[in-house]
Design a protein around this motif. Structure first.
Motif, PDB file in Angstrom:
ATOM      1  N   GLN A  41       0.817  -1.218   0.000  1.00 50.29           N
ATOM      2  CA  GLN A  41       0.000   0.000   0.000  1.00 50.29           C
ATOM      3  C   GLN A  41       0.850   1.268   0.000  1.00 50.29           C
ATOM      4  O   GLN A  41       0.515   2.248  -0.655  1.00 50.29           O
ATOM      5  N   GLN A  42       1.965   1.251   0.704  1.00 47.61           N
ATOM      6  CA  GLN A  42       2.844   2.421   0.760  1.00 47.61           C
ATOM      7  C   GLN A  42       3.377   2.771  -0.636  1.00 47.61           C
ATOM      8  O   GLN A  42       3.460   3.943  -0.999  1.00 47.61           O
ATOM      9  N   VAL A  43       3.699   1.774  -1.435  1.00 48.07           N
ATOM     10  CA  VAL A  43       4.184   2.008  -2.793  1.00 48.07           C
ATOM     11  C   VAL A  43       3.031   2.475  -3.680  1.00 48.07           C
ATOM     12  O   VAL A  43       3.183   3.402  -4.478  1.00 48.07           O
ATOM     13  N   GLU A  44       1.856   1.863  -3.533  1.00 47.33           N
ATOM     14  CA  GLU A  44       0.668   2.289  -4.293  1.00 47.33           C
ATOM     15  C   GLU A  44       0.376   3.765  -4.031  1.00 47.33           C
ATOM     16  O   GLU A  44       0.131   4.533  -4.957  1.00 47.33           O
ATOM     17  N   ASP A  45       0.397   4.156  -2.756  1.00 49.81           N
ATOM     18  CA  ASP A  45       0.108   5.547  -2.390  1.00 49.81           C
ATOM     19  C   ASP A  45       1.134   6.495  -2.990  1.00 49.81           C
ATOM     20  O   ASP A  45       0.790   7.571  -3.484  1.00 49.81           O
ATOM     21  N   TYR A  75      12.038  -3.371  -0.737  1.00 52.77           N
ATOM     22  CA  TYR A  75      12.029  -1.999  -1.242  1.00 52.77           C
ATOM     23  C   TYR A  75      12.217  -1.009  -0.109  1.00 52.77           C
ATOM     24  O   TYR A  75      12.021  -1.308   1.059  1.00 52.77           O
ATOM     25  N   ASP A  76      12.574   0.186  -0.513  1.00 48.71           N
ATOM     26  CA  ASP A  76      12.691   1.317   0.387  1.00 48.71           C
ATOM     27  C   ASP A  76      12.532   2.550  -0.494  1.00 48.71           C
ATOM     28  O   ASP A  76      12.518   2.448  -1.713  1.00 48.71           O
ATOM     29  N   PHE A  77      12.416   3.698   0.109  1.00 45.19           N
ATOM     30  CA  PHE A  77      12.349   4.932  -0.658  1.00 45.19           C
ATOM     31  C   PHE A  77      13.689   5.625  -0.575  1.00 45.19           C
ATOM     32  O   PHE A  77      14.250   5.760   0.506  1.00 45.19           O
ATOM     33  N   GLY A  78      14.207   6.037  -1.714  1.00 45.72           N
ATOM     34  CA  GLY A  78      15.491   6.718  -1.765  1.00 45.72           C
ATOM     35  C   GLY A  78      15.326   8.215  -1.785  1.00 45.72           C
ATOM     36  O   GLY A  78      14.300   8.738  -2.215  1.00 45.72           O
ATOM     37  N   ARG A  79      16.345   8.872  -1.333  1.00 46.14           N
ATOM     38  CA  ARG A  79      16.342  10.339  -1.316  1.00 46.14           C
ATOM     39  C   ARG A  79      17.628  10.840  -1.957  1.00 46.14           C
ATOM     40  O   ARG A  79      18.663  10.212  -1.855  1.00 46.14           O
ATOM     41  N   VAL A  91      11.833   4.708  -5.810  1.00 46.75           N
ATOM     42  CA  VAL A  91      11.709   3.472  -5.034  1.00 46.75           C
ATOM     43  C   VAL A  91      12.993   2.696  -5.269  1.00 46.75           C
ATOM     44  O   VAL A  91      13.400   2.480  -6.409  1.00 46.75           O
ATOM     45  N   GLN A  92      13.649   2.300  -4.190  1.00 42.75           N
ATOM     46  CA  GLN A  92      14.878   1.506  -4.287  1.00 42.75           C
ATOM     47  C   GLN A  92      14.526   0.030  -4.176  1.00 42.75           C
ATOM     48  O   GLN A  92      13.745  -0.346  -3.307  1.00 42.75           O
ATOM     49  N   LEU A  93      15.108  -0.776  -5.036  1.00 43.84           N
ATOM     50  CA  LEU A  93      14.965  -2.229  -4.930  1.00 43.84           C
ATOM     51  C   LEU A  93      16.293  -2.773  -4.444  1.00 43.84           C
ATOM     52  O   LEU A  93      17.344  -2.478  -5.004  1.00 43.84           O
ATOM     53  N   ARG A  94      16.228  -3.567  -3.391  1.00 43.46           N
ATOM     54  CA  ARG A  94      17.428  -4.151  -2.786  1.00 43.46           C
ATOM     55  C   ARG A  94      17.287  -5.662  -2.705  1.00 43.46           C
ATOM     56  O   ARG A  94      16.186  -6.186  -2.577  1.00 43.46           O
ATOM     57  N   HIS A  95      18.435  -6.324  -2.714  1.00 42.11           N
ATOM     58  CA  HIS A  95      18.456  -7.766  -2.508  1.00 42.11           C
ATOM     59  C   HIS A  95      18.231  -8.019  -1.028  1.00 42.11           C
ATOM     60  O   HIS A  95      18.846  -7.391  -0.173  1.00 42.11           O
ATOM     61  N   THR A  96      17.314  -8.925  -0.715  1.00 44.18           N
ATOM     62  CA  THR A  96      17.041  -9.275   0.678  1.00 44.18           C
ATOM     63  C   THR A  96      18.265  -9.968   1.265  1.00 44.18           C
ATOM     64  O   THR A  96      18.895 -10.780   0.615  1.00 44.18           O
ATOM     65  N   GLY A  97      18.578  -9.631   2.473  1.00 46.74           N
ATOM     66  CA  GLY A  97      19.726 -10.243   3.129  1.00 46.74           C
ATOM     67  C   GLY A  97      20.752  -9.190   3.496  1.00 46.74           C
ATOM     68  O   GLY A  97      20.473  -7.996   3.514  1.00 46.74           O
TER      69      GLY A  97
END
Length: 169
Positions: A41-45, A75-79, A91-97
């Protein structure tokens, strides 16, 4: 590609034959497009309030939904320094781990993606281009604009390569 289907039979047999039903049975599931998963939902918004066309928003949504459906991606949000009013620009995409490197992809709501790949990885992709890196310290060497379904396909392949590289570093 050309597909030719030749039907032979009596007029009565041909009238009873349901070509659409036969084609549906003969078509493997892999050929049919998979449904697009939901986004958090956070990404949708975030995407809903960002300025972009409906078509671009659809391509960004499709790309992010497929990437975030994979448990190896978070994911996370980049600045960046150019951010207005404190809003995250991507939107940042990161490898889990364990995180040894930054995001493997940065996705902007207007459909621009930067991949953490060397510029040579853009070769062979119709919608990707090598970034003009001003410094050797910038690891995001491939750019792509999500402006078509084919561009989404290229983006998914490049993201898989970038995620794999990030996991190995």
């Amino acid at each position: 590609m050309e597909i030719v289907i030749r039907l032979c039979g009596t007029p009565d047999e041909l009238a009873r034959f349901d070509l659409r039903a036969w084609l549906a049975i003969q078509t493997p599931d892999a050929v049919q497009s998979p449904p697009v998963p939901d986004l958090p939902q956070q990404v949708e918004d975030y995407l809903a309030q960002a300025p972009s066309t409906d078509r671009t928003r659809e391509h960004v949504h499709t790309f992010l939904a497929h990437m975030l459906a994979d448990p190896r991606t978070q994911y996370d949000f980049g600045r960046s320094q150019g951010t207005q009013r404190g809003e995250p620009p991507y939107v940042q995409l990161r490898h889990t781990g364990k995180q040894r490197v930054g995001a493997y992809a940065r996705v902007r709501p207007r459909g621009y993606i930067n991949f953490r790949l060397p510029p040579s990885e853009a070769d062979g992709y119709a919608h990707a281009r090598a970034a003009e890196l001003s410094t050797t310290e910038n690891p995001y060497g491939v750019n792509l604009t999500l402006n078509s379904g084919d561009a989404v396909d290229d983006a998914l392949e490049l993201a898989a390569k970038a995620r794999l590289r990030a996991a190995r570093q």
